[in-house]
Write an enzyme that holds these catalytic residues in place. Structure first.
Site, PDB file in Angstrom:
ATOM      1  N   GLY A  63      -5.499  17.278  41.701  1.00 53.86           N
ATOM      2  CA  GLY A  63      -4.671  17.865  42.741  1.00 53.86           C
ATOM      3  C   GLY A  63      -5.145  17.600  44.153  1.00 53.86           C
ATOM      4  CB  CYS A  64      -4.091  19.218  47.314  1.00 51.92           C
ATOM      5  SG  CYS A  64      -2.303  19.042  47.128  1.00 51.92           S
ATOM      6  CG  ASN A  65      -8.993  20.344  44.366  1.00 48.52           C
ATOM      7  OD1 ASN A  65      -7.964  20.890  43.967  1.00 48.52           O
ATOM      8  ND2 ASN A  65      -9.877  19.815  43.535  1.00 48.52           N
ATOM      9  CB  ALA A  66      -8.642  15.203  43.588  1.00 42.78           C
TER      10      ALA A  66
ATOM     11  CG  MET B 252      -7.976  24.612  50.679  1.00 39.66           C
ATOM     12  SD  MET B 252      -7.776  23.562  52.159  1.00 39.66           S
ATOM     13  CE  MET B 252      -6.242  24.232  52.819  1.00 39.66           C
TER      14      MET B 252
END
Length: 367
Positions: free
Chosen positions: A152-155, A353
């Site tokens: 996801g976006c934190n990756a 995040m």
């Protein structure tokens, strides 16, 4: 075990000789970009609730790869197979462009690349983007590689931790990370408020970063000094990309409470990052945050006591590109770097995040 206390000056002094440095960055988006109003009008969306979500998102335009039109002007309905093919074709084009820009920015050559990490959440394929890009770009066949899928976006920061670790273990060798997110390959159109929130937010984009250790003085890029992670198990289902039986395809889900959950844990995450460094929040000159959405940015800003100026590049990327998932923070970093406002001795914080729910941070410093 808590980190041993070390002064800020010692952090930067050590970074010159051993820490991996960011050497260059490059971003790319598809050529087709649409305003929020154009998207609403193109798809004939008249529901005032849905239109309000789009038009009050703090997003002006997003690069998207929309379906083809039928002869009558309506949009084709894409199957999961169509979306996966879009993920590959759009992703490869963006990934290649971002890497080429990053390599040019670095002043290196593709033949110098010894490690490649590819990050994506908008589709699944085997072999992954790393193998496909090595073939497409003619990167040396002995290049080590890693694909980070589904985080996801934190990756982006999860993967950058691995890249920094590899670079630190292979001094002088060039490592690349590229985040490839064809978010328009992950949409469901059903008119519900759940899908409308997601559909109003994400855009297609790729971002690449080059890392090497030791970076040496005069590289212009920051040293990657330390990383921290914070997972919030109680909110593990708050952000999901899972199977939708009604539509026969994958779809995103974002809980309305996500901004407040992330914001409430931002201070804890930052304290962990700075623990033992001798640095205070006021010592951080530059903030590079994930462009997760207006409410997420505002919540983090309020909880960390940041100004609107501190997050100007984060909000600028959201305005111009929407949320481009794992690579968003690199779009913001590129704008910060190009602003030419960074001084020797400055410190910065990168923050992403995403699902888990997760907050990732990195402390960086410039000599």
């Amino acid at each position: 075990m808590e980190p041993a206390e070390i002064s800020a000056s010692d952090l930067l002094e050590r970074s010159d000789g051993s820490s991996p440095h960011i050497l260059g960055v490059g971003t790319a988006v598809p050529k087709t970009s649409y305003s929020q109003r154009e998207i609403l009008d193109n798809f004939g969306i008249t529901d005032p609730r849905v239109r309000s979500i789009f038009l009050n998102s703090a997003i002006e335009s997003r690069a998207l790869t929309l379906p083809t039109r039928r002869p009558d002007g309506s949009w084709e309905t894409e199957s999961q197979g169509d979306l996966l093919r879009k993920h590959v074709t759009t992703g490869l084009a963006m990934g290649r462009a971002a890497i080429e820009k990053c390599i040019t920015d670095t002043g290196a050559h593709l033949s110098d690349v010894r490690y490649l990490t590819c990050v994506s959440t908008t589709g699944l394929l085997t072999p992954g983007f790393s193998a496909l890009l090595i073939k497409e770009l003619g990167i040396d066949r002995h290049c080590s590689r890693l694909d980070v899928v589904g985080m996801g976006c934190n990756a982006g920061l999860n993967a950058l931790t691995a890249v920094a670790g590899w670079a630190g273990a292979h001094p002088g060798e060039l490592a690349l990370m590229v985040c490839i997110e064809a978010c328009s390959a992950a949409y469901v159109f059903d008119g519900t408020m759940r899908s409308s929130v997601v559909n109003s937010l994400f855009g297609d984009g790729a971002a690449a970063v080059a890392v090497r250790a030791p970076g040496g003085a005069g590289t212009g890029g920051p040293a990657l000094l330390r990383f921290s992670s914070c997972i919030i198990p109680d909110a593990v289902d708050a952000m999901r990309y899972d199977w939708d039986d009604d539509h026969g395809k994958f779809s995103f889900y974002l809980d309305p409470e996500v901004p407040y959950v992330v914001g409430a844990h931002a201070e804890l995450s930052l304290d962990r990052l700075l623990l033992g460094t001798g640095l205070r929040r006021s010592d951080i000159s530059h903030w590079v945050l994930h462009s997760g959405g207006k409410k997420v940015i505002d919540s983090v800003r309020m909880n960390l006591g940041l100004t609107r100026h501190d997050v100007r590049h984060t909000t600028g990327v959201l305005r111009d590109h929407g949320n481009v998932s794992s690579g968003s923070f690199l779009f913001s970093y590129e704008r910060l770097r190009d602003e030419n406002c960074i001084q020797p001795g400055d410190f910065g914080v990168f923050m992403t995040m995403g699902p888990g729910s997760t907050i990732e941070m990195a402390l960086v410093g410039w000599r």
